[in-house]
Design a protein around this motif. Structure first.
Motif, PDB file in Angstrom:
ATOM      1  N   ALA A  62       0.835  -1.194   0.000  1.00 22.06           N
ATOM      2  CA  ALA A  62       0.000   0.000   0.000  1.00 22.06           C
ATOM      3  C   ALA A  62       0.870   1.245   0.000  1.00 22.06           C
ATOM      4  O   ALA A  62       2.023   1.222   0.429  1.00 22.06           O
ATOM      5  CB  ALA A  62      -0.924  -0.001   1.216  1.00 22.06           C
ATOM      6  N   CYS A  63       0.291   2.326  -0.477  1.00 18.37           N
ATOM      7  CA  CYS A  63       1.016   3.595  -0.574  1.00 18.37           C
ATOM      8  C   CYS A  63       0.294   4.654   0.260  1.00 18.37           C
ATOM      9  O   CYS A  63      -0.894   4.920   0.029  1.00 18.37           O
ATOM     10  CB  CYS A  63       1.107   4.033  -2.036  1.00 18.37           C
ATOM     11  SG  CYS A  63       2.074   5.533  -2.312  1.00 18.37           S
ATOM     12  N   ASP A  64       1.015   5.232   1.191  1.00 16.94           N
ATOM     13  CA  ASP A  64       0.501   6.336   2.012  1.00 16.94           C
ATOM     14  C   ASP A  64      -0.880   6.056   2.579  1.00 16.94           C
ATOM     15  O   ASP A  64      -1.869   6.709   2.225  1.00 16.94           O
ATOM     16  CB  ASP A  64       0.491   7.641   1.206  1.00 16.94           C
ATOM     17  CG  ASP A  64       1.691   8.508   1.515  1.00 16.94           C
ATOM     18  OD1 ASP A  64       2.216   8.412   2.632  1.00 16.94           O
ATOM     19  OD2 ASP A  64       2.112   9.277   0.632  1.00 16.94           O
ATOM     20  N   LEU A  65      -0.953   5.100   3.483  1.00 13.06           N
ATOM     21  CA  LEU A  65      -2.195   4.853   4.198  1.00 13.06           C
ATOM     22  C   LEU A  65      -2.583   6.085   5.016  1.00 13.06           C
ATOM     23  O   LEU A  65      -1.721   6.831   5.485  1.00 13.06           O
ATOM     24  CB  LEU A  65      -2.043   3.648   5.128  1.00 13.06           C
ATOM     25  CG  LEU A  65      -1.867   2.289   4.437  1.00 13.06           C
ATOM     26  CD1 LEU A  65      -1.473   1.240   5.465  1.00 13.06           C
ATOM     27  CD2 LEU A  65      -3.123   1.887   3.706  1.00 13.06           C
ATOM     28  N   HIS A  66      -3.871   6.288   5.170  1.00 12.12           N
ATOM     29  CA  HIS A  66      -4.342   7.474   5.890  1.00 12.12           C
ATOM     30  C   HIS A  66      -3.798   7.513   7.308  1.00 12.12           C
ATOM     31  O   HIS A  66      -3.479   8.578   7.838  1.00 12.12           O
ATOM     32  CB  HIS A  66      -5.873   7.499   5.896  1.00 12.12           C
ATOM     33  CG  HIS A  66      -6.456   8.723   6.514  1.00 12.12           C
ATOM     34  ND1 HIS A  66      -6.283   9.986   5.984  1.00 12.12           N
ATOM     35  CD2 HIS A  66      -7.206   8.892   7.640  1.00 12.12           C
ATOM     36  CE1 HIS A  66      -6.901  10.874   6.744  1.00 12.12           C
ATOM     37  NE2 HIS A  66      -7.466  10.239   7.750  1.00 12.12           N
ATOM     38  N   HIS A 116       4.323  -0.858   3.525  1.00 12.04           N
ATOM     39  CA  HIS A 116       3.764   0.490   3.451  1.00 12.04           C
ATOM     40  C   HIS A 116       4.793   1.419   2.816  1.00 12.04           C
ATOM     41  O   HIS A 116       5.840   1.703   3.400  1.00 12.04           O
ATOM     42  CB  HIS A 116       3.393   0.977   4.848  1.00 12.04           C
ATOM     43  CG  HIS A 116       2.665   2.283   4.861  1.00 12.04           C
ATOM     44  ND1 HIS A 116       2.608   3.111   5.958  1.00 12.04           N
ATOM     45  CD2 HIS A 116       1.955   2.909   3.888  1.00 12.04           C
ATOM     46  CE1 HIS A 116       1.905   4.183   5.672  1.00 12.04           C
ATOM     47  NE2 HIS A 116       1.494   4.087   4.422  1.00 12.04           N
ATOM     48  N   VAL A 117       4.497   1.887   1.614  1.00 12.15           N
ATOM     49  CA  VAL A 117       5.404   2.769   0.872  1.00 12.15           C
ATOM     50  C   VAL A 117       4.896   4.201   0.963  1.00 12.15           C
ATOM     51  O   VAL A 117       3.699   4.448   0.834  1.00 12.15           O
ATOM     52  CB  VAL A 117       5.498   2.345  -0.610  1.00 12.15           C
ATOM     53  CG1 VAL A 117       6.453   3.247  -1.367  1.00 12.15           C
ATOM     54  CG2 VAL A 117       5.946   0.905  -0.716  1.00 12.15           C
ATOM     55  N   TYR A 118       5.798   5.118   1.207  1.00 16.92           N
ATOM     56  CA  TYR A 118       5.433   6.531   1.282  1.00 16.92           C
ATOM     57  C   TYR A 118       5.679   7.219  -0.058  1.00 16.92           C
ATOM     58  O   TYR A 118       6.726   7.036  -0.681  1.00 16.92           O
ATOM     59  CB  TYR A 118       6.230   7.241   2.380  1.00 16.92           C
ATOM     60  CG  TYR A 118       5.933   6.731   3.770  1.00 16.92           C
ATOM     61  CD1 TYR A 118       4.829   7.195   4.477  1.00 16.92           C
ATOM     62  CD2 TYR A 118       6.740   5.783   4.371  1.00 16.92           C
ATOM     63  CE1 TYR A 118       4.539   6.722   5.751  1.00 16.92           C
ATOM     64  CE2 TYR A 118       6.471   5.303   5.644  1.00 16.92           C
ATOM     65  CZ  TYR A 118       5.365   5.785   6.325  1.00 16.92           C
ATOM     66  OH  TYR A 118       5.082   5.315   7.573  1.00 16.92           O
ATOM     67  N   GLY A 119       4.720   8.047  -0.478  1.00 16.13           N
ATOM     68  CA  GLY A 119       4.890   8.829  -1.700  1.00 16.13           C
ATOM     69  C   GLY A 119       5.710  10.081  -1.482  1.00 16.13           C
ATOM     70  O   GLY A 119       5.974  10.830  -2.421  1.00 16.13           O
ATOM     71  N   GLN A 120       6.128  10.304  -0.244  1.00 15.54           N
ATOM     72  CA  GLN A 120       6.870  11.516   0.104  1.00 15.54           C
ATOM     73  C   GLN A 120       8.120  11.737  -0.746  1.00 15.54           C
ATOM     74  O   GLN A 120       8.358  12.864  -1.210  1.00 15.54           O
ATOM     75  CB  GLN A 120       7.227  11.454   1.592  1.00 15.54           C
ATOM     76  CG  GLN A 120       7.830  12.693   2.170  1.00 15.54           C
ATOM     77  CD  GLN A 120       8.153  12.522   3.646  1.00 15.54           C
ATOM     78  OE1 GLN A 120       9.241  12.068   3.998  1.00 15.54           O
ATOM     79  NE2 GLN A 120       7.221  12.859   4.512  1.00 15.54           N
ATOM     80  N   THR A 176       9.826  -1.424  -5.389  1.00 14.46           N
ATOM     81  CA  THR A 176       9.376  -2.155  -4.201  1.00 14.46           C
ATOM     82  C   THR A 176       8.970  -3.582  -4.555  1.00 14.46           C
ATOM     83  O   THR A 176       9.284  -4.531  -3.822  1.00 14.46           O
ATOM     84  CB  THR A 176       8.189  -1.424  -3.548  1.00 14.46           C
ATOM     85  OG1 THR A 176       8.564  -0.066  -3.279  1.00 14.46           O
ATOM     86  CG2 THR A 176       7.795  -2.099  -2.254  1.00 14.46           C
ATOM     87  N   ILE A 177       8.266  -3.739  -5.673  1.00 14.40           N
ATOM     88  CA  ILE A 177       7.859  -5.085  -6.101  1.00 14.40           C
ATOM     89  C   ILE A 177       9.074  -5.965  -6.340  1.00 14.40           C
ATOM     90  O   ILE A 177       9.114  -7.127  -5.928  1.00 14.40           O
ATOM     91  CB  ILE A 177       6.974  -4.997  -7.359  1.00 14.40           C
ATOM     92  CG1 ILE A 177       5.619  -4.379  -7.022  1.00 14.40           C
ATOM     93  CG2 ILE A 177       6.773  -6.379  -7.981  1.00 14.40           C
ATOM     94  CD1 ILE A 177       4.736  -4.105  -8.228  1.00 14.40           C
ATOM     95  N   TRP A 178      10.102  -5.405  -7.004  1.00 14.10           N
ATOM     96  CA  TRP A 178      11.311  -6.193  -7.239  1.00 14.10           C
ATOM     97  C   TRP A 178      11.923  -6.635  -5.915  1.00 14.10           C
ATOM     98  O   TRP A 178      12.373  -7.768  -5.753  1.00 14.10           O
ATOM     99  CB  TRP A 178      12.329  -5.379  -8.036  1.00 14.10           C
ATOM    100  CG  TRP A 178      12.207  -5.510  -9.523  1.00 14.10           C
ATOM    101  CD1 TRP A 178      12.065  -4.501 -10.434  1.00 14.10           C
ATOM    102  CD2 TRP A 178      12.252  -6.721 -10.296  1.00 14.10           C
ATOM    103  NE1 TRP A 178      11.996  -5.003 -11.701  1.00 14.10           N
ATOM    104  CE2 TRP A 178      12.119  -6.359 -11.654  1.00 14.10           C
ATOM    105  CE3 TRP A 178      12.375  -8.067  -9.967  1.00 14.10           C
ATOM    106  CZ2 TRP A 178      12.113  -7.302 -12.678  1.00 14.10           C
ATOM    107  CZ3 TRP A 178      12.371  -9.012 -10.997  1.00 14.10           C
ATOM    108  CH2 TRP A 178      12.237  -8.623 -12.323  1.00 14.10           C
ATOM    109  N   ARG A 179      11.987  -5.727  -4.956  1.00 14.11           N
ATOM    110  CA  ARG A 179      12.647  -6.041  -3.684  1.00 14.11           C
ATOM    111  C   ARG A 179      11.852  -7.047  -2.867  1.00 14.11           C
ATOM    112  O   ARG A 179      12.433  -7.903  -2.203  1.00 14.11           O
ATOM    113  CB  ARG A 179      12.866  -4.756  -2.883  1.00 14.11           C
ATOM    114  CG  ARG A 179      13.826  -3.803  -3.587  1.00 14.11           C
ATOM    115  CD  ARG A 179      14.144  -2.607  -2.731  1.00 14.11           C
ATOM    116  NE  ARG A 179      15.059  -1.707  -3.429  1.00 14.11           N
ATOM    117  CZ  ARG A 179      15.800  -0.809  -2.827  1.00 14.11           C
ATOM    118  NH1 ARG A 179      15.769  -0.685  -1.515  1.00 14.11           N
ATOM    119  NH2 ARG A 179      16.593  -0.026  -3.519  1.00 14.11           N
TER     120      ARG A 179
END
Length: 405
Positions: free
Chosen positions: A211-215, A229-233, A384-387
């Motif tokens: 997921a990216c940037d959960l609330h 959990h990936v951050y879009g920051q 991220t998918i590759w890792r």
């Protein structure tokens, strides 16, 4: 639209340089935030070229039956290219955001898997994988953006189809996790829909969630399976770092008290910029009222940071207050552009110098406006998918270098 930043659909050099980062990859005509300013520095140099402007994907067919077998141009210098022949890694796209799915596959040097998705006359969803996934690691890219219920149900049926096709591992790649705001009870007899959705995804057969940037970070605890959990920051930071803004002119603003931790982390990356907070009193769902400002923004460039923009009520009222308090310019930065009406009217009213979002949720062309800039998170998600697939092997940097929990 000429004023909207665009980039070639498959860049030849995203995230390929691990030793240095070239930040000035945007046209100079879009950078004049301050004529004699210096580029605002990052405390920690970023290692990846995130935040490439996004070119919308236009499907050649408007049929309700989607065949995601479109060919992704092969990137000659893409990282992990030596693994591109790995037939045990498969990526499939739902109908919610095929453009982002195509970009992810393009970055990874892969083709999207063939899948047939259609809707019957009564609205029921039909999913059929058109290639074998037996023993494969399958990644299903499907944000649960509006229409949230349709896209969520489609994701669940895709997961079930992969499970029944004997996929070894099924990872739900959810760039935008709908129902994330219903993560706790604020009134009596309310549901906690975020937990319910997490249970549905788990019970459908998913082995992992990306997921990216959960609330809110607590949503990760609702899943009984691993969550990356990936951050879009970093994507937005890369873009802001290319702008010529005096470091002492910059102030990061949280549009509400709940976003202070996010804004503080953002400010720390921008030369430890000062922080301001908008005190907001909410009287109902999607209704906000700005009350007060904590901090000094007079004569400064204010960068408002939030995880999502829904109706834009919070961020637009915050921008009005910032201008009243003497802010020279106001930028709005958000990972998820939900853009429920009347968000476009509010954002394009002239309150913002620029509205910077990512493509976790597709934005239709009729919703473009001159101040809008869309950045792509495809490189971040692809890496991220590759890792995850490689179990972070091969001597790569740890997950923390990508901002992954």
């Amino acid at each position: 639209m000429s004023s909207l930043l665009h980039h070639s659909y498959c860049s030849s050099s995203p995230l390929t340089s691990r030793s240095s980062l070239k930040l000035n990859f945007f046209p100079s005509s879009r950078i004049p935030a301050s004529q004699n300013g210096v580029r605002c520095n990052l405390v920690e140099p970023l290692k990846y070229e995130n935040g490439k402007p996004y070119t919308p994907y236009r499907s050649s067919s408007s049929s309700t039956t989607t065949d995601q077998a479109t060919t992704a141009p092969f990137i000659s210098n893409a990282p992990h290219l030596e693994n591109a022949h790995d037939t045990r890694l498969r990526i499939f796209s739902g109908t919610a955001n095929p453009a982002l799915s195509q970009e992810i596959a393009c970055y990874m040097g892969l083709e999207l898997g063939r899948i047939k998705i259609k809707r019957f006359a009564d609205g029921e969803i039909y999913v059929q994988l058109q290639e074998s996934v037996r023993g494969c690691d399958v990644y299903l890219v499907q944000p649960t953006c509006p229409p949230a219920n349709e896209n969520l149900m489609e994701l669940l049926i895709m997961i079930d189809a992969c499970r029944r096709a004997s996929a070894k591992n099924i990872t739900a790649v959810i760039p935008y996790f709908g129902y994330a705001r219903a993560d706790r009870k604020t009134l009596g007899r309310e549901s906690i829909a975020a937990k319910l959705v997490a249970n549905l995804i788990t019970e459908a057969g998913a082995n992992r969630v990306l997921a990216c940037d959960l609330h809110s970070g607590q949503s990760m605890g609702y899943f009984d399976i691993p969550v990356d959990h990936v951050y879009g920051q970093p994507v937005i930071l890369d873009y802001l770092a290319s702008k010529y803004i005096r470091s002492d002119d910059l102030v990061v603003v949280s549009p509400d008290v709940g976003g202070v931790a996010r804004a503080r982390a953002f400010a720390k990356k921008l030369s430890d910029a000062p922080l301001a907070i908008v005190d907001k009193r909410r009287h109902g769902h999607n209704v906000a009222e700005v009350m007060n400002l904590i901090g000094d923004v007079k004569g400064k460039v204010a960068v408002m940071v939030d995880d999502m923009i829904d109706t834009a009520g919070t961020i637009s009222k915050g921008a009005v207050l910032l201008h009243q308090e003497g802010a020279r310019e106001v930028y709005a930065c958000s990972t998820h552009a939900v853009f429920s009406p009347p968000a476009i009217e509010r954002l394009s009213s002239g309150l913002f110098q620029e509205v910077i979002i990512t493509n976790t949720i597709p934005v239709s062309e009729q919703n473009y406006f001159p101040q809008l800039t869309i950045l792509s998170v495809a490189n971040l998600l692809g890496e991220t998918i590759w890792r995850v697939h490689d179990d972070c092997s091969g001597g790569f940097e740890p997950y923390s270098s990508l901002g992954i929990d």
